[in-house]
Scaffold this active site. Structure first.
Site, short mmCIF file in Angstrom:
data_model
loop_
_atom_site.label_atom_id
_atom_site.label_comp_id
_atom_site.label_asym_id
_atom_site.label_seq_id
_atom_site.Cartn_x
_atom_site.Cartn_y
_atom_site.Cartn_z
N GLY A 261 0.81 -1.22 0.00
CA GLY A 261 0.00 0.00 0.00
C GLY A 261 0.84 1.27 0.00
O GLY A 261 0.38 2.33 -0.44
N GLU B 30 2.29 -7.83 -2.46
CA GLU B 30 1.06 -8.50 -2.03
C GLU B 30 0.96 -9.98 -2.41
O GLU B 30 0.50 -10.79 -1.62
CB GLU B 30 -0.16 -7.74 -2.57
CG GLU B 30 -0.45 -6.44 -1.82
CD GLU B 30 0.24 -5.23 -2.42
OE1 GLU B 30 1.23 -5.40 -3.17
OE2 GLU B 30 -0.20 -4.10 -2.13
C1 LIG Z 1 -3.97 -2.77 0.34
C2 LIG Z 1 -2.62 -2.80 0.89
C3 LIG Z 1 -1.96 -4.02 1.18
C4 LIG Z 1 -0.59 -4.00 1.76
O1 LIG Z 1 0.02 -2.97 1.89
S1 LIG Z 1 0.13 -5.50 2.26
C5 LIG Z 1 1.60 -5.00 3.15
C6 LIG Z 1 2.76 -4.79 2.24
N1 LIG Z 1 3.90 -4.37 2.98
C7 LIG Z 1 5.04 -5.08 3.07
O2 LIG Z 1 5.18 -6.16 2.52
C8 LIG Z 1 6.16 -4.46 3.89
C9 LIG Z 1 6.59 -5.33 5.04
N2 LIG Z 1 7.73 -4.72 5.72
C10 LIG Z 1 9.01 -4.82 5.28
O3 LIG Z 1 9.29 -5.42 4.27
C11 LIG Z 1 10.09 -4.16 6.09
O4 LIG Z 1 9.59 -4.01 7.38
C12 LIG Z 1 10.54 -2.79 5.56
C13 LIG Z 1 11.36 -3.00 4.29
C14 LIG Z 1 9.38 -1.85 5.29
C15 LIG Z 1 11.46 -2.11 6.63
O5 LIG Z 1 12.51 -2.99 6.93
P1 LIG Z 1 13.55 -2.60 8.10
O6 LIG Z 1 14.08 -1.23 7.88
O7 LIG Z 1 14.55 -3.72 8.17
O8 LIG Z 1 12.70 -2.54 9.43
P2 LIG Z 1 11.86 -3.69 10.14
O9 LIG Z 1 12.59 -4.09 11.37
O10 LIG Z 1 11.46 -4.76 9.20
O11 LIG Z 1 10.54 -2.84 10.52
C16 LIG Z 1 10.55 -1.88 11.55
C17 LIG Z 1 9.31 -2.14 12.39
O12 LIG Z 1 8.19 -1.88 11.55
C18 LIG Z 1 7.33 -3.00 11.57
N3 LIG Z 1 6.65 -3.10 10.26
C19 LIG Z 1 7.23 -3.09 9.05
N4 LIG Z 1 6.29 -3.22 8.10
C20 LIG Z 1 5.10 -3.29 8.74
C21 LIG Z 1 3.77 -3.42 8.31
N5 LIG Z 1 3.44 -3.45 6.99
N6 LIG Z 1 2.80 -3.48 9.24
C22 LIG Z 1 3.10 -3.40 10.55
N7 LIG Z 1 4.35 -3.28 11.03
C23 LIG Z 1 5.34 -3.22 10.13
C24 LIG Z 1 8.26 -4.19 11.81
O13 LIG Z 1 7.54 -5.29 12.29
C25 LIG Z 1 9.19 -3.61 12.84
O14 LIG Z 1 8.58 -3.59 14.09
P3 LIG Z 1 9.32 -4.25 15.39
O15 LIG Z 1 10.50 -3.35 15.62
O16 LIG Z 1 8.30 -4.15 16.48
O17 LIG Z 1 9.71 -5.62 15.02
#
Ligand SMILES: C/C=C/C(=O)SCCNC(=O)CCNC(=O)[C@H](O)C(C)(C)COP(=O)(O)OP(=O)(O)OC[C@H]1O[C@@H](n2cnc3c(N)ncnc32)[C@H](O)[C@@H]1OP(=O)(O)O
Length: 260
Positions: free
Chosen positions: A111, A134
């Site tokens: 998103g 997704e």
């Molecule tokens: C209609 C829409 C549908 C959708 O959008 S589906 C969702 C699609 N999104 C994803 O696939 C992204 C998932 N996240 C990631 O791939 C990674 O994260 C990032 C590349 C964005 C960042 O990576 P890094 O810099 O290494 O940080 P980190 O430790 O993975 O994340 C920091 C904190 O942020 C939380 N977090 C990341 N993405 C999400 C999310 N999408 N929803 C909720 N929390 C999220 C993690 O868990 C963690 O938190 P903590 O420090 O507590 O472990």
């Protein structure tokens, strides 16, 4: 409770909207979506706003898309409702009369990428990454990704990115036409604001009508698109700003546009 969306007027009619959950990679929680919607609505009706820049707080993420932790506790109807909220919020941002620039400061996934796609222009930090992740999560892009991405970069490239859920860096995104500019992270906001300032200096009615004509005409046949352009041009003809443009040209001075 801390605000998850910061909306700051930074002068010259430019509003900077910052997604502010850096500890959660700026993921779209329900609270953030409601605040983003409110920020967009306040820009929509404010004639003094001439351009909007959207960015993410922190250095790592622009927006990690839907809040997957929040979603984990939802039943199917709550999921439907939340996806609709994401979709509507992103649609409302796209439909703003003023140009919206995404200053993509880090990961724009799911998103988050769809949010960037709904903006008029995308400026990416050299450290940014894009992905429609997704299908790797058992879902499909549900906030416009399957529609806006192929329109921007072509069907084949969009299918490749969506089917594989592959992450691309800023340079690859630029090569595909997914972003307009790539900037070093320390000057990303300055670059976005520089473009916003150039836009904000032009006649507001002309800029909003140009956006309207491009967006409404893009998916229409050429004849309909040209008729939309003609109507949009008509709106500019009675404006004082049009006369100011002519006067400034005659007197070899910069125009002062008032949006009238
Ligand atoms: C209609 C829409 C549908 C959708 O959008 S589906 C969702 C699609 N999104 C994803 O696939 C992204 C998932 N996240 C990631 O791939 C990674 O994260 C990032 C590349 C964005 C960042 O990576 P890094 O810099 O290494 O940080 P980190 O430790 O993975 O994340 C920091 C904190 O942020 C939380 N977090 C990341 N993405 C999400 C999310 N999408 N929803 C909720 N929390 C999220 C993690 O868990 C963690 O938190 P903590 O420090 O507590 O472990």
């Amino acid at each position: 409770m801390e605000k998850t969306v910061l909306s700051t007027s930074i002068g010259n009619g430019i509003v900077l909207i910052t997604l502010n959950r850096p500890e959660a990679a700026n993921a779209l929680s329900i609270k953030m979506l409601e605040e983003l919607r409110a920020a967009a609505a306040s820009c929509k009706f404010d004639r003094s706003v001439r351009c909007i820049v959207v960015t993410g707080a922190g250095e790592k993420a622009f927006c990690a898309g839907a809040d997957l932790k929040e979603r984990a506790g939802m039943d199917m109807n709550q999921v439907r409702r939340t996806v609709a909220l994401i979709r509507e919020t992103i649609n409302e941002l796209e439909a703003l009369p003023q140009p919206v620039i995404a200053a993509v400061n880090g990961a724009a996934f799911g998103g988050g990428a769809e949010l960037a796609l709904a903006c008029d222009l995308r400026i990416a930090s050299e450290t940014a990454a894009f992905a429609l992740t997704e299908t790797s999560l058992g879902i499909i892009p549900g906030a416009g990704g399957t529609q806006r991405l192929p329109r921007l970069i072509g069907k084949g490239r969009a299918k490749e990115l969506i089917f594989t859920a592959r992450k691309i860096d800023a340079e690859e995104a630029r090569g595909m036409g997914l972003v307009e500019y790539v900037a070093p992270p320390e000057v990303l906001i300055d670059k976005a604001l520089e473009i916003a300032d150039r836009i904000a200096r032009n006649a507001p009615v002309a800029v909003t009508q140009a956006k309207f004509a491009i967006d409404k005409g893009f998916d229409a046949d050429l004849g309909t698109g040209l008729a939309i352009e003609n109507n949009a041009y008509e709106v500019t003809i009675p404006t004082k700003d049009r006369l100011e443009g002519l006067e400034a040209f005659k007197n070899k001075r910069p125009p002062i546009f008032k949006g009238e």
